[in-house]
Design an enzyme around this catalytic site. Structure first.
Site, PDB file in Angstrom:
ATOM      1  N   GLY A 271       8.398   0.357   0.280  1.00  0.00           N
ATOM      2  CA  GLY A 271       7.606   0.686   1.596  1.00  0.00           C
ATOM      3  C   GLY A 271       6.402  -0.495   0.721  1.00  0.00           C
ATOM      4  CB  SER A 272       3.661  -1.148   3.603  1.00  0.00           C
ATOM      5  OG  SER A 272       3.073  -0.282   3.898  1.00  0.00           O
ATOM      6  CB  CYS A 273       1.054   1.044  -0.351  1.00  0.00           C
ATOM      7  SG  CYS A 273       0.964   1.588   1.401  1.00  0.00           S
ATOM      8  CG  LEU A 274       4.020   3.583  -4.386  1.00  0.00           C
ATOM      9  CD1 LEU A 274       4.993   4.644  -4.789  1.00  0.00           C
ATOM     10  CD2 LEU A 274       2.220   3.975  -4.844  1.00  0.00           C
ATOM     11  CG  ASP A 277      -1.562  -0.582  -2.986  1.00  0.00           C
ATOM     12  OD1 ASP A 277      -1.534  -2.044  -2.679  1.00  0.00           O
ATOM     13  OD2 ASP A 277      -1.542  -0.073  -2.914  1.00  0.00           O
TER      14      ASP A 277
END
Ligand code: NAD
Length: 445
Positions: A271-274, A277
């Protein structure tokens, strides 16, 4: 409280706490301790370690005759129905666990069980690596007693979660009770003992001994990892004026509570976050001179995880070069068309690199996937079409529609073999329909 007499072998922190608390609630308890100094201290009513409230309780249960301690096993086996093994399991110099005390204890118990007429339950409470109860403990008990588990004696693992300093409180109020049994009788014996002991049962996990043993390690290694994670944040905070790890921990604790959505093992997160980040905090830590190795490890484990699904397929069916592989799911999770950092896409790329002939399908993420996979794989119009003629299927995204596929749909494959990389399928039901399903994270029986 009335109930069967129990015995506890190894009166250290865990054993003595268990024995004293059981006796405090009215059970008759036989304690066994091989260290003569400890034994005589305990007999005098002296707790050989510091534990709030325990001295008074020990003296009271000794005086009432509800706790009887000895250096031998005779009464422990002959006069009780359940024996807890609570001996130490220290580290060897290489870090591996030393099971010598557990083995010695099981051997002695086995010999004593040989002469006992009634059913006896043996419970491994010591912390031991998965396989210990089903392996060396079972073998020693069966060898010594000449009996089999389930016939004459029962065997369960029941790991302990008490903490030194609050042993009494933790024993009376555990978060949960974990019982991993090899036989139904020992499971029932423990359940009925705990119903009596707690009055109202805490949450109970009934499972196999090896799962129970790993639950114990999972809790402690997770807690250790969480503390090192927090210290990684602390090191970061320390290098930025005005930052305070306590404040960060407060916010973290409110949001990052154990959440079933993040307790799903499989081929990895995306995904775009984990991942983004994680990488950002790793880079920022490096910039500030803080060691980000824990965060880097998380990323490394994740990057290697799609490989686990391929390993399962190769081990079971042979090399995938030139063979038709159906991949169900391309989005990084169900109910989205987002394929950014999707483990499913990583998986497909690895399959293609290994020379597999891949057909893929996703209910929503096909347009996005074409941009990155066009020319490398075939795209099917539906799950059933994707499966047709394939020798291996890998489920890579947990879309609900994949869970609805029936055995007949998989039987359209050239060989109905599925690796479930998201724990989305009912393996038992499909198995009954002639489909072999292996799941990432489940050891093959
Ligand atoms: P400990 O060393 O304090 O006590 C073990 C006792 O067993 C000792 O008194 C030892 O003399 C005795 N013993 C050894 N072999 C024996 C034998 N054959 N027969 C009779 N007695 C024998 O250990 P502990 O801290 O109570 O830990 C026991 C187990 O529980 C370990 O596996 C540990 O990892 C686990 N555990 C400990 C805690 C804790 O807070 N201490 C918490 C949860 C689980």
């Amino acid at each position: 409280m009335r109930g069967p007499a129990v015995s506890v072998v190894g009166l250290g922190y865990v054993g003595l706490s268990t024995a004293v608390c059981f006796a405090h609630r009215g059970l008759t308890v036989y304690g066994v301790e091989v260290d003569p100094n400890k034994l005589s201290a305990i007999s005098r009513g002296e707790v050989p370690f510091k534990e709030e409230g325990m001295d008074r309780m020990l003296r009271s249960v000794l005086k009432a005759g509800r706790l009887r301690v000895s250096g031998g096993y005779d009464d422990a086996v002959a006069k009780s129905a359940i024996t807890y093994i609570t001996v130490g399991t220290p580290s060897r110099p290489d870090g591996s666990i030393d099971l010598a005390y557990v083995r010695a204890c099981a051997e002695t118990l086995g010999r004593h069980l040989a002469g006992k007429a009634g059913y006896h339950t043996v419970v491994v409470k010591s912390t031991a690596v998965p396989g210990t109860t089903e392996g060396p403990v079972r073998e020693a008990l069966e060898r010594g007693s000449g009996k089999k588990v389930g016939q004459g004696f029962g065997l369960s693992a029941n790991p302990e979660f008490l903490r030194e300093g609050s042993a009494v409180k933790d024993t009376f109020h555990p978060d949960a009770v974990v019982i991993g049994s090899l036989d139904g009788k020992s499971r029932s014996a423990l359940l009925s003992l705990y119903k009596r002991f707690y009055g109202r049962l805490p949450p109970v996990v009934l499972t196999t001994p090896s799962n129970a043993e790993l639950i114990k390690y999972s809790v402690n290694t997770f807690r250790a990892t969480q503390l090192s994670f927090l210290n990684t944040l602390a090191n970061l905070c320390q290098s930025v004026p005005g930052m305070d790890v306590e404040e960060v921990a407060r916010g973290f604790a409110m949001i990052a509570k154990p959440d079933p959505r993040y307790l799903k093992a499989g081929i990895g997160y995306g995904g775009s976050c984990l991942p983004k980040d994680l990488r950002a905090l790793i880079a920022e830590s490096r910039r500030l001179g803080v060691d980000p190795q824990l965060l880097e490890s998380s990323l490394r484990v994740n990057e290697a995880q799609p490989e686990r699904a391929i390993d399962l397929a190769v081990k079971a069916t042979g090399p995938l070069r030139g063979r038709r592989v159906a991949v169900l799911g391309l989005a990084f999770k169900a109910n989205t068309d987002d394929i950014r950092e999707s483990s499913a896409i990583t998986l497909v790329k690895k399959l293609v690199a290994e020379g597999a002939d891949v057909t893929a399908y996703d209910p929503a993420a096909m347009p996005n996937s074409r941009a990155v996979l066009e020319g490398a794989v075939r795209f099917a119009k539906g799950a059933k079409e994707c499966l047709k003629g394939a020798e291996v299927c890998i489920l890579a995204t947990g879309w609900p529609e994949f869970a609805k596929l029936r055995a007949a749909d998989f039987l359209a494959m050239a060989r109905p073999f599925v690796v479930d990389g998201r724990g989305a399928l009912d393996a038992e039901k499909l198995g009954r329909g002639g489909v072999e399903v292996l799941r990432v994270g489940v050891g093959k029986a």
